[in-house]
Design a protein around this motif. Structure first.
Motif, PDB file in Angstrom:
ATOM      1  N   LEU A  48      -8.481   2.076   3.570  1.00  0.00           N
ATOM      2  CA  LEU A  48      -8.975   1.344   4.681  1.00  0.00           C
ATOM      3  C   LEU A  48      -9.592   0.039   4.296  1.00  0.00           C
ATOM      4  N   LEU A  49      -9.803  -0.301   3.126  1.00  0.00           N
ATOM      5  CA  LEU A  49     -10.338  -1.689   2.689  1.00  0.00           C
ATOM      6  C   LEU A  49      -9.138  -2.654   2.691  1.00  0.00           C
ATOM      7  N   TRP A  50      -7.809  -2.107   2.770  1.00  0.00           N
ATOM      8  CA  TRP A  50      -6.812  -3.074   2.719  1.00  0.00           C
ATOM      9  C   TRP A  50      -6.585  -3.661   4.145  1.00  0.00           C
ATOM     10  N   ALA A  51      -7.271  -3.024   4.965  1.00  0.00           N
ATOM     11  CA  ALA A  51      -7.317  -3.618   6.497  1.00  0.00           C
ATOM     12  C   ALA A  51      -8.460  -4.668   6.649  1.00  0.00           C
ATOM     13  N   VAL A  63       0.837  -1.166   0.019  1.00  0.00           N
ATOM     14  CA  VAL A  63      -0.120  -0.072   0.064  1.00  0.00           C
ATOM     15  C   VAL A  63       0.885   1.286  -0.093  1.00  0.00           C
ATOM     16  N   PRO A  64       1.961   1.411   0.794  1.00  0.00           N
ATOM     17  CA  PRO A  64       2.796   2.425   0.713  1.00  0.00           C
ATOM     18  C   PRO A  64       3.282   2.663  -0.628  1.00  0.00           C
ATOM     19  N   ALA A  65       3.736   1.566  -1.428  1.00  0.00           N
ATOM     20  CA  ALA A  65       4.397   1.589  -2.368  1.00  0.00           C
ATOM     21  C   ALA A  65       3.531   2.247  -3.632  1.00  0.00           C
ATOM     22  N   MET A  66       2.173   1.634  -3.468  1.00  0.00           N
ATOM     23  CA  MET A  66       1.112   2.302  -4.450  1.00  0.00           C
ATOM     24  C   MET A  66       0.820   3.898  -4.132  1.00  0.00           C
ATOM     25  N   LEU A  67       0.860   4.174  -2.743  1.00  0.00           N
ATOM     26  CA  LEU A  67       0.661   5.445  -2.720  1.00  0.00           C
ATOM     27  C   LEU A  67       1.853   6.290  -3.111  1.00  0.00           C
ATOM     28  N   LEU A  68       2.973   5.837  -2.946  1.00  0.00           N
ATOM     29  CA  LEU A  68       4.093   6.592  -3.642  1.00  0.00           C
ATOM     30  C   LEU A  68       4.083   6.496  -5.264  1.00  0.00           C
ATOM     31  N   THR A  69       3.351   5.626  -5.712  1.00  0.00           N
ATOM     32  CA  THR A  69       2.962   5.738  -7.456  1.00  0.00           C
ATOM     33  C   THR A  69       1.915   5.910  -8.021  1.00  0.00           C
ATOM     34  N   GLY A  70       1.199   6.751  -7.447  1.00  0.00           N
ATOM     35  CA  GLY A  70      -0.100   7.210  -7.880  1.00  0.00           C
ATOM     36  C   GLY A  70      -1.370   7.025  -7.270  1.00  0.00           C
ATOM     37  N   PRO A 116      -4.294   7.471  -5.202  1.00  0.00           N
ATOM     38  CA  PRO A 116      -4.879   8.635  -4.076  1.00  0.00           C
ATOM     39  C   PRO A 116      -5.022   8.145  -2.633  1.00  0.00           C
ATOM     40  N   LEU A 117      -4.791   8.933  -1.789  1.00  0.00           N
ATOM     41  CA  LEU A 117      -4.942   8.311  -0.331  1.00  0.00           C
ATOM     42  C   LEU A 117      -6.463   8.980  -0.146  1.00  0.00           C
ATOM     43  N   THR A 118      -7.324   7.990   0.147  1.00  0.00           N
ATOM     44  CA  THR A 118      -8.643   8.238   0.338  1.00  0.00           C
ATOM     45  C   THR A 118      -9.278   7.091   1.357  1.00  0.00           C
ATOM     46  N   VAL A 174     -14.161  -6.042   2.911  1.00  0.00           N
ATOM     47  CA  VAL A 174     -15.441  -6.349   2.601  1.00  0.00           C
ATOM     48  C   VAL A 174     -15.780  -6.075   1.237  1.00  0.00           C
ATOM     49  N   ALA A 175     -14.970  -5.223   0.572  1.00  0.00           N
ATOM     50  CA  ALA A 175     -15.141  -4.656  -0.901  1.00  0.00           C
ATOM     51  C   ALA A 175     -13.858  -4.433  -1.523  1.00  0.00           C
ATOM     52  N   ASP A 176     -13.705  -4.488  -2.883  1.00  0.00           N
ATOM     53  CA  ASP A 176     -12.453  -4.489  -3.468  1.00  0.00           C
ATOM     54  C   ASP A 176     -11.703  -3.156  -3.100  1.00  0.00           C
ATOM     55  N   PRO A 177     -10.461  -3.341  -2.564  1.00  0.00           N
ATOM     56  CA  PRO A 177      -9.804  -2.271  -2.035  1.00  0.00           C
ATOM     57  C   PRO A 177      -9.180  -1.608  -3.489  1.00  0.00           C
TER      58      PRO A 177
END
Length: 384
Positions: free
Chosen positions: A92-95, A77-84, A86-88, A98-101
């Motif tokens: 939190l779905l990565w934690a 997740v940090p790697a994706m945040l650093l490569t485009g 958006p932080l929305t 229950v839906a596609d993160p």
């Protein structure tokens, strides 16, 4: 006492998923519908947990499922945040998926296997009520997911959400796991079970042949055919499972491999796809085409080697989540000290491995998407 035959089925399912993602061979989905098998085994284990612990089994399953995901998310997740990405709040779905993160342009493929955890969570939540219904009306409950999927496929529910479609596709296999745990499949006479399996197999094959997907006869593109064919497979492979299979451990190496794949099933499942995606262009660069048998064999070996390495590094998290003494190599090495949330307190032995039992089976050839500007994507059901 664990049934080593079921352990063997789960181990073969995990290996099949990895090989499929490397090769993209659609035939593998027909020969061994791995995701449905993993969901059926998971359903059997969930029914056993509910019998032992009641509704608290839901919490126990979540405790065993989520820590391995959190380790993966802490890196990607940090790697994706650093490569485009958006932080929305959707991050939190990565934690708790229950839906596609959300994912960025490269994470959407490398982490596409997260769909399995999403479905698993919903099936766990539904299990207390589903088991209650199953034990009062087993056959109507078993048929309900297949009827739901048929309604969706025939256009009666054109706007069905993804989760509802997945209940139709895979919850039937989960319920067949209930039937296995309760002995319903074992008690069903061959004169009933065998014709039922044949009828489901023929119906599934007919639908598959007459409704090929974009990759031909790949089950992952043909939901109704997938559900029917997989149900037939489960009735035979699990419905007639032997009570024990001591022969699995006659070879020390084979027995150890089955143990490792069961104890580390979730780690292998979560981590193999990033390596598949990363190796695809590298192998092509050195001249081993993805259609070349030698190139494919090399990729399979490399992916398993890399997955083995990461399993040694982080696989012990599955032990901590299951409250077992953490081990670097399950089945034969010294425990490693517990870290993180488990540090400073003893971890009791025991517990069964997380089913994945998981699964779950894959679809989609492992290939990097064409370069483009970073943007947010939602993980789709593309890796089974």
């Amino acid at each position: 006492m664990r049934n080593r035959y079921l352990d063997l089925l789960r181990a073969l399912a995990i290996v099949r998923v990895v090989v499929y993602h490397v090769t993209g061979w659609a035939t593998l989905t027909l020969v061994f519908p791995a995701m449905s098998v993993m969901f059926a085994l998971a359903g059997s284990l969930m029914a056993a947990s509910l019998d032992r612990s009641g509704p608290s089994a839901v919490r126990r399953r979540l405790r065993r499922l989520l820590p391995s995901l959190w380790v993966l998310a802490a890196i990607f997740v940090p790697a994706m945040l650093l490569t485009g990405l958006p932080l929305t709040p959707k991050v939190l779905l990565w934690a708790f998926p229950v839906a596609d993160p959300p994912a960025n342009y490269w994470g959407a493929l490398a982490l596409s296997v997260i769909w399995y955890l999403r479905d698993y969570l919903w099936f766990v939540f539904a299990s207390p009520v589903a088991l209650w219904l199953f034990r009062r009306a087993p056959w109507p409950t078993l048929l309900a997911p297949y009827a739901l999927l048929a309604a969706i496929e025939f256009g009666l529910l054109p706007a069905a959400p993804t989760v509802l479609r997945e209940f139709g596709l895979y919850f039937g296999a989960w319920l067949l796991g209930f039937a296995h745990h309760d002995g319903l499949l074992r008690r069903t006479a061959n004169r009933v079970l065998v014709p039922a399996a044949l009828a489901l197999g023929v119906a599934g094959a007919a639908w598959i042949v007459t409704h090929p997907g974009p990759r031909g006869y790949d089950l992952n593109d043909i939901p109704l055919g997938n559900a029917l064919w997989s149900a037939a497979f489960i009735l035979v492979a699990i419905g007639r499972a032997p009570a024990s299979a001591a022969w699995v451990d006659r070879s020390a190496v084979a027995g150890w491999a089955v143990t490792v794949l069961n104890r580390r099933a979730l780690t292998v499942y979560l981590w193999h796809m990033p390596f598949v995606v990363a190796l695809t262009p590298l192998v092509d660069v050195v001249g081993w085409s993805h259609q070349d048998p030698v190139g494919l064999a090399i990729r399979v070996v490399l992916v398993f080697a890399l997955v083995g390495a990461v399993t040694v590094l982080v696989g012990w998290v599955e032990d901590v989540a299951a409250r077992r003494p953490p081990e670097l190599f399950p089945g034969g090495t010294r425990p490693v000290p517990a870290r993180g949330a488990a540090a400073g307190r003893p971890v009791p032995a025991g517990g069964a491995p997380v089913p994945v039992s998981p699964a779950p089976a894959g679809s989609g050839r492992a290939a990097l998407p064409a370069p483009r500007a970073p943007e947010e994507h939602t993980l789709k059901l593309s890796a089974r």
